[in-house]
Design an enzyme around this catalytic site. Structure first.
Site, short mmCIF file in Angstrom:
data_model
loop_
_atom_site.label_atom_id
_atom_site.label_comp_id
_atom_site.label_asym_id
_atom_site.label_seq_id
_atom_site.Cartn_x
_atom_site.Cartn_y
_atom_site.Cartn_z
N HIS A 81 0.89 -1.38 0.13
CA HIS A 81 0.12 -0.01 -0.16
C HIS A 81 0.77 1.30 0.04
CE1 HIS A 81 -0.41 0.69 4.69
NE2 HIS A 81 0.93 0.69 4.15
N CYS A 109 5.72 5.97 4.83
CA CYS A 109 4.63 5.33 4.11
C CYS A 109 3.87 6.12 3.12
CB CYS A 109 3.62 5.20 5.34
SG CYS A 109 3.97 4.06 6.64
N HIS A 127 4.97 -0.11 -0.31
CA HIS A 127 5.75 -0.73 0.46
C HIS A 127 4.79 -1.97 0.97
CE1 HIS A 127 3.96 1.98 3.19
NE2 HIS A 127 3.72 1.01 4.12
N HIS A 174 3.27 -5.22 3.75
CA HIS A 174 3.06 -5.67 4.99
C HIS A 174 2.87 -7.13 5.11
CE1 HIS A 174 3.57 -1.81 7.19
NE2 HIS A 174 2.75 -1.37 6.18
N ASP A 179 -5.28 -10.64 -0.47
CA ASP A 179 -3.73 -11.24 -0.45
C ASP A 179 -3.18 -11.11 -1.56
OD1 ASP A 179 -1.79 -12.76 0.72
OD2 ASP A 179 -2.69 -14.70 0.04
N HIS A 180 -1.66 -10.51 -1.50
CA HIS A 180 -1.09 -10.34 -2.64
C HIS A 180 -1.25 -9.36 -3.44
CE1 HIS A 180 0.85 -13.98 -0.82
NE2 HIS A 180 2.18 -13.78 -1.88
N GLU A 214 -0.69 -4.71 11.59
CA GLU A 214 0.03 -4.27 10.54
C GLU A 214 1.51 -4.73 10.61
OE1 GLU A 214 -0.88 -0.89 7.59
OE2 GLU A 214 0.44 0.05 9.13
#
Ligand code: NI
Length: 136
Positions: free
Chosen positions: A16, A35, A41, A43, A81-82, A126
């Site tokens: 994100h 961020c 980047h 998580h 996801d991903h 996170e």
């Protein structure tokens, strides 16, 4: 009837960027720091999904955790996801994908799918040190 809360923990990876397009670059940099990196980047998120309600006298369950896991998989993980949350996930087209907002969206997507009479609470990790709680 006795009440109980049951929790399923699931995992997803996502990228994100925290950026408010309605504010200046300076404001975004000052507010979000690293961020706000334009190249995004990632998580390793952990999501604790907690369902609370009465223990069913026939099954001894509040809710079958296998069924809860299926709902989380279908409604949340297949979409998150991903993924790049800003680019790939329509939920965040007009919503900054902070942990707070991701938790809110997860709650709102999952709550309508639960059996009646159960309350939902989500905790989104996170990082191993930062989590947010959400429930309505
Ligand atoms: Ni981040």
């Amino acid at each position: 009837m006795p009440q109980c809360a049951v929790t399923r923990r699931v995992h997803f990876n996502a990228a994100h960027r925290l950026h408010n397009p309605g504010r200046s670059d300076e404001w975004n940099q000052a507010t979000f720091g690293l961020c706000n990196n334009p190249s995004y980047h990632g998580h390793n998120y952990e999501l604790d999904v907690t369902v609370a309600g009465e223990i069913d006298p026939d099954s001894g369950y509040v809710m079958d955790l296998g069924r809860l896991n299926e709902l989380v998989e279908e409604r949340l993980l297949q979409k998150l996801d991903h993924r790049n949350l800003n680019v790939d996930v329509p939920w965040f087209r007009d919503l900054i994908p902070t942990a707070e907002n991701i938790a809110m969206v997860c709650w709102r997507e999952l709550a309508p799918a639960l059996p009646p009479g159960l309350s939902l609470h989500v905790r989104l990790w996170e990082t191993p040190r930062n989590y947010v709680d959400y429930a309505e």
